[in-house]
Design an enzyme around this catalytic site. Sequence first.
Site, mmCIF file in Angstrom:
data_model
loop_
_atom_site.group_PDB
_atom_site.id
_atom_site.type_symbol
_atom_site.label_atom_id
_atom_site.label_comp_id
_atom_site.label_asym_id
_atom_site.label_seq_id
_atom_site.Cartn_x
_atom_site.Cartn_y
_atom_site.Cartn_z
ATOM 1 N N GLY A 130 0.837 -1.199 0.000
ATOM 2 C CA GLY A 130 0.000 0.000 0.000
ATOM 3 C C GLY A 130 0.867 1.242 0.000
ATOM 4 N N ALA A 168 -2.920 -0.136 7.093
ATOM 5 C CA ALA A 168 -4.249 -0.702 7.370
ATOM 6 C C ALA A 168 -5.293 0.241 6.789
ATOM 7 C CB ALA A 168 -4.466 -0.859 8.873
ATOM 8 N N ASP A 169 -6.481 -0.289 6.585
ATOM 9 C CA ASP A 169 -7.589 0.546 6.104
ATOM 10 C C ASP A 169 -8.388 1.122 7.267
ATOM 11 O OD1 ASP A 169 -7.177 0.119 3.234
ATOM 12 O OD2 ASP A 169 -7.556 -1.960 3.768
ATOM 13 N N LYS A 186 -8.001 -4.803 6.645
ATOM 14 C CA LYS A 186 -6.949 -4.681 5.641
ATOM 15 C C LYS A 186 -7.429 -5.304 4.335
ATOM 16 C CE LYS A 186 -2.682 -5.414 6.363
ATOM 17 N NZ LYS A 186 -2.436 -4.234 5.501
ATOM 18 N N GLY A 226 -7.492 -3.317 1.319
ATOM 19 C CA GLY A 226 -7.871 -2.283 0.340
ATOM 20 C C GLY A 226 -6.995 -2.367 -0.906
ATOM 21 N N GLU A 252 -0.539 -10.652 3.379
ATOM 22 C CA GLU A 252 -0.331 -9.776 4.545
ATOM 23 C C GLU A 252 -0.658 -10.507 5.850
ATOM 24 O OE1 GLU A 252 -1.148 -5.386 2.558
ATOM 25 O OE2 GLU A 252 -2.832 -6.498 3.363
ATOM 26 N N LYS A 308 -7.527 6.702 9.711
ATOM 27 C CA LYS A 308 -7.878 5.274 9.704
ATOM 28 C C LYS A 308 -8.365 4.795 11.072
ATOM 29 C CE LYS A 308 -5.655 4.684 5.578
ATOM 30 N NZ LYS A 308 -4.386 4.024 5.425
#
Length: 260
Positions: A34, A91-92, A102, A104, A111, A129
Site C-alpha cells: 500500500g 491498514a484501512d 486490511k 484495500g 499480509e 484510519k
Amino acid sequence: MVHDLAPLDRAKLAAARRAVDLVEDGMKLGLGTGSTAAWMVRCLAEKVREEGLRVSCVPTSLRTATLARELDLKVVPLEEAGWLDLTIDGADEFDADLALIKGGGGALLQEKIVATASDRMVVISDATKEVKTLGAFPLPVEVIPFGWQASRMLIEEMLGAMDVMGTQASLRMNGARPFFTDEGNHILDLALGRIGNPRQLSLALNQVPGVVENGLFIDICDAVVIGHADGRVIFRDAIAGTEEEEHILFEEADNIFREI
Ligand code: 5RP
C-alpha cells in the site's frame, strides 16, 4: 522534497519513519503493501544503506517486492525466512483494540500470513484510519474464482445473521474486468457499515466454501504508529500498554527521494 508532499503523504511518511526505528541489524522483516507501506520501504532502504544493516525482507505483494528490489533491499520468500522478527504494514481501519480491516490494496492473504508469522506486527497509519467501530471501510474478502457467485450468495445470506448494518458483497473490478490478487483470486468487498462483533464475523466468513481469507486482523497487530502532517507521531503499543508522542524531523527524510 518532503515539504512538497500533500499533508496525507507527510503523515504517512512520519509514521513510516518512526516505525523503521524498530529495525535492528540481522532482523528478518515483513514488508506490507500500500501507499503507507511504500513510504516505509523507502525509509527502510535509506536506513539499511546509511547504517550498513543486514536485514532480510519478505514482501507481501509483487508490488512491494518490486519496490524493495529496486531499492537494493535483500528480498527472500517466507519459505526461506521461516519466521520473522517484525512486520510493518498499513491498514484501512483500526480500532481501540488494534483490530484491523486490511485488503484495500488486495494483498490481505499474504499480509495476514506474513503478519502472523512474525514476532511483532506494527501498523503505520495516518489519523484518518482510526475508528470507534470497524466497518465503514468495505471489508475485503478473498475468494477463489471458481463459483465466486455462489460464495457471494452464501456470504450475503450469512451476513443476515451477523451484527452488521449492510449485507451487500461486490466483486472488486479492475476497469471492465474482475480484479485478480497475486494468488489469482478475486476480492469481494462487503459494505457492512458497522461490524458489531469482528471476531465472530471473521470466523463465520472463513467457513464459507470458496473463501480463502478475510481482511479482519484480530489479535495480530501489536502496535500502531499514527503519523500527522506536522511530523507528530503517536506510538501506541498494545502489548506494553503505553502511548507516546514524538516528533519526526522531516529534513532528515529528504534522502529517500534520491533513489526513487
Ligand atoms: C493492502 C492493505 C493496505 O495496507 C491498506 O489498504 C492501506 O493502504 P494505504 O496505506 O495505501 O492507505 O491492506 O492490502
